[in-house]
Design an enzyme around this catalytic site. Structure first.
Site, PDB file in Angstrom:
ATOM      1  N   GLY A 286       0.814  -1.220   0.000  1.00 32.91           N
ATOM      2  CA  GLY A 286       0.000   0.000   0.000  1.00 32.91           C
ATOM      3  C   GLY A 286       0.838   1.257   0.000  1.00 32.91           C
ATOM      4  O   GLY A 286       0.399   2.308   0.461  1.00 32.91           O
ATOM      5  N   GLY A 287       2.070   1.153  -0.512  1.00 38.55           N
ATOM      6  CA  GLY A 287       2.916   2.332  -0.645  1.00 38.55           C
ATOM      7  C   GLY A 287       3.310   2.969   0.673  1.00 38.55           C
ATOM      8  O   GLY A 287       3.644   4.154   0.708  1.00 38.55           O
TER       9      GLY A 287
ATOM     10  N   SER B  19       4.634  -5.474  -2.673  1.00 37.34           N
ATOM     11  CA  SER B  19       4.739  -4.038  -2.933  1.00 37.34           C
ATOM     12  C   SER B  19       5.462  -3.368  -1.775  1.00 37.34           C
ATOM     13  O   SER B  19       6.611  -3.694  -1.496  1.00 37.34           O
ATOM     14  CB  SER B  19       3.357  -3.449  -3.198  1.00 37.34           C
ATOM     15  OG  SER B  19       3.459  -2.165  -3.765  1.00 37.34           O
TER      16      SER B  19
END
Length: 530
Positions: A128-129, A214
């Protein structure tokens, strides 16, 4: 005879005293908790376990502190608060129903029947960055992995400005003269908690594998690099992402402090005390405004004494087996071409704008002589620049200096059509993207959680791929080697060996590396500009 009987009784006493039946009530260092049991799967789960004190009030922007003991029995039957965040990703489906700064909790799924089974452990970091995500997301659910004989754990960690804010006053008050890496330090604290407590759930504290996708993968890369965490883990799995330029690289502490000072000035907060006094929701709104603040981990001299790529290059990371890869179409071609039609002329123009001194080389590595070729190459170039290159660099460095096998993959299974799709009047404006696996689309496959995602019309082939991928992951968590009966043989990469990767699809097979020229070109670009 009496001596033999005494020895036997002593052995029996030791065995029974160290092996306790695992029930829904578990006692750990902080107290008793009561979880739930799924009779259909025979898996116990314990949700919302605090692994640190709430990082609120004066503890905002401080290293996580050990959790307090509690009296009575903690009801560990529901997910606790999710971290402070804006809902910026449509594919995130949370099962927690509250949001708070008080977010440092974890969730455990275990198949163990007794406490001394010493089962392998998976600790999963969400993506989620570093701005969004939560351990309650259904795609990370640990029940399927637990059915494979693994104690599965998801954790929450601080996000955005709550997890990555650096400031001179914070550096000054820190006993380590560091600031900015609070979300990563949360993960480290969770790993310490797992090491100390997981035996109570039937897990082996010496067999902890960390994994993530991610930003979660970027975190795995950072935890492998950090001198704090590297001795707590036995293996690592990275799905799309490493903390290596251009993918959310760590910045110097001095730059992080400047960003923090600038944020304070823009919001009329002249001191650390004033910043800590801002209500959480208001602080989130302030930091979410465009251009208000730049999120980045810092080379703080404590969690990260150097950048992760420098640590890996020096061979100073955790020397553990690594399973790492990315997806075949991480982002669509428009991420490079923008609003232009994907014609050869437009593509060549864009390449020359982006690479004025190397356009000819780029067009050889990413050719675009037809529309289909432009779409394919622009997808590849955009994906490489976004996250594939950094992951490739991680795999390269680990194979060269880690002394342990590196298993590389490419996930190529595209998502099927959505069950209910809203007609889009703009759908015909551009050609459809090339078929491929988009960013984050492998998570449900790898964790065995396709049934939780009701958006897509999963096919028997999708379930076939998921069964295979989850088996690879489970085998790796158990043994450090993904191979097993009935699976295509996966050969690892080590220093000096010919690089191979497992192309995970309906027809999964091991293939030789074919795009090395692309990554060597980008490597020169990012290394020269460091």
């Amino acid at each position: 005879m009496k001596t033999i009987l005494s020895v036997f009784c002593a052995m029996l006493y030791c065995a029974t005293s160290f092996s306790q039946p695992l029930t829904n009530t578990v006692t750990i260092s902080n107290g008793k908790m009561e979880g739930t049991f799924n009779n259909a799967t025979k898996i116990r789960s314990f949700k919302g376990i605090p692994y640190a004190l709430p990082p609120t009030g004066d503890r905002r922007w401080k290293e996580p502190e050990a959790p307090a003991n509690w009296q009575g029995v903690l009801k560990a039957d529901h997910f606790s608060h999710m971290p402070m965040q804006k809902h910026i990703f449509a594919d995130m489906i949370f099962r927690a129903d509250t949001m708070s700064e008080d977010c440092l909790y974890l969730n455990v799924w275990t198949p163990a029947k007794t406490t001394n089974e010493k089962l392998p452990v998976l600790v999963y970091f969400y993506g989620g960055g570093f701005s969004a995500g939560d351990g309650s997301e259904s795609r990370y659910d640990g029940e399927s992995m637990a059915q494979k004989g693994i104690v599965a754990i998801t954790i929450n960690y601080r996000l955005g400005i709550f997890g990555f804010f650096s400031y001179p006053g914070l550096t000054a008050e820190s006993p380590h003269h560091a600031s900015g890496n609070y979300g990563l330090l949360d993960q480290y604290a969770a790993l310490k908690w797992v090491k100390a407590n997981i035996a109570a759930f039937g897990g082996d504290p010496d067999k902890i594998t960390i994994a993530g996708e991610s930003a979660g993968s970027i975190a795995v890369n950072a935890q492998m690099a950090s001198p704090l965490s590297k001795n707590l883990i036995a293996g690592a799995i990275g799905e799309s992402g490493a903390m290596i330029k251009p993918t959310l690289p760590a910045i110097p502490l001095s730059q992080g402090e400047k960003n923090g000072l600038s944020f304070g000035e823009k919001n009329n907060a002249k001191s650390l005390a004033e910043l800590r006094a801002i209500p959480a929701a208001q602080l989130l709104d302030m930091a979410s405004k465009y251009g208000s603040w730049q999120l980045a981990a810092t080379v703080d001299g404590y969690f990260l004494p150097k950048t992760p790529d420098e640590i890996f290059a020096a061979g100073e990371q955790a020397h553990v087996p690594l399973l790492v890869g990315w997806n075949s179409a991480e982002v669509p071609y428009q991420a490079f071409t923008g609003g232009d039609q994907p014609t050869p002329e437009n593509y060549a123009k864009k390449v020359k704008q982006q690479y004025p001194n190397d356009a000819d080389e780029v067009l050889k590595l990413y050719p675009g002589t037809t529309q289909d070729e432009v779409i394919k190459s622009a997808t590849a170039l955009a994906s490489d620049r976004f996250i594939a290159y950094s992951t490739w660099k991680w795999a390269e460095l680990a194979a060269k200096t880690g002394g342990k096998p590196v298993y590389r993959y490419l996930f190529s299974t595209p998502r099927p059509p959505e069950i209910k799709s809203t007609p889009n009047p703009m759908a015909d404006k551009f050609p459809k993207p090339m078929v491929g696996a988009s960013h984050a689309s492998e998570i449900e496959f790898a964790m065995g959680n396709l049934p939780y995602n009701k958006v897509y019309a999963w096919t028997p082939d999708d379930y076939k791929v998921s069964k295979l991928m989850e088996s690879y992951f489970a085998n790796f968590i158990k043994t450090g080697n993904p191979n097993g009966k009935g699976l295509p043989k996966w050969e690892p990469n080590t220093n000096g060996s010919a690089v191979k990767f497992m192309n995970i699809d309906v027809d999964t097979k091991l293939e030789p590396e074919r795009d090395r020229g692309r990554y060597l070109f980008l490597d020169k670009q990012y290394t020269d500009k460091k």
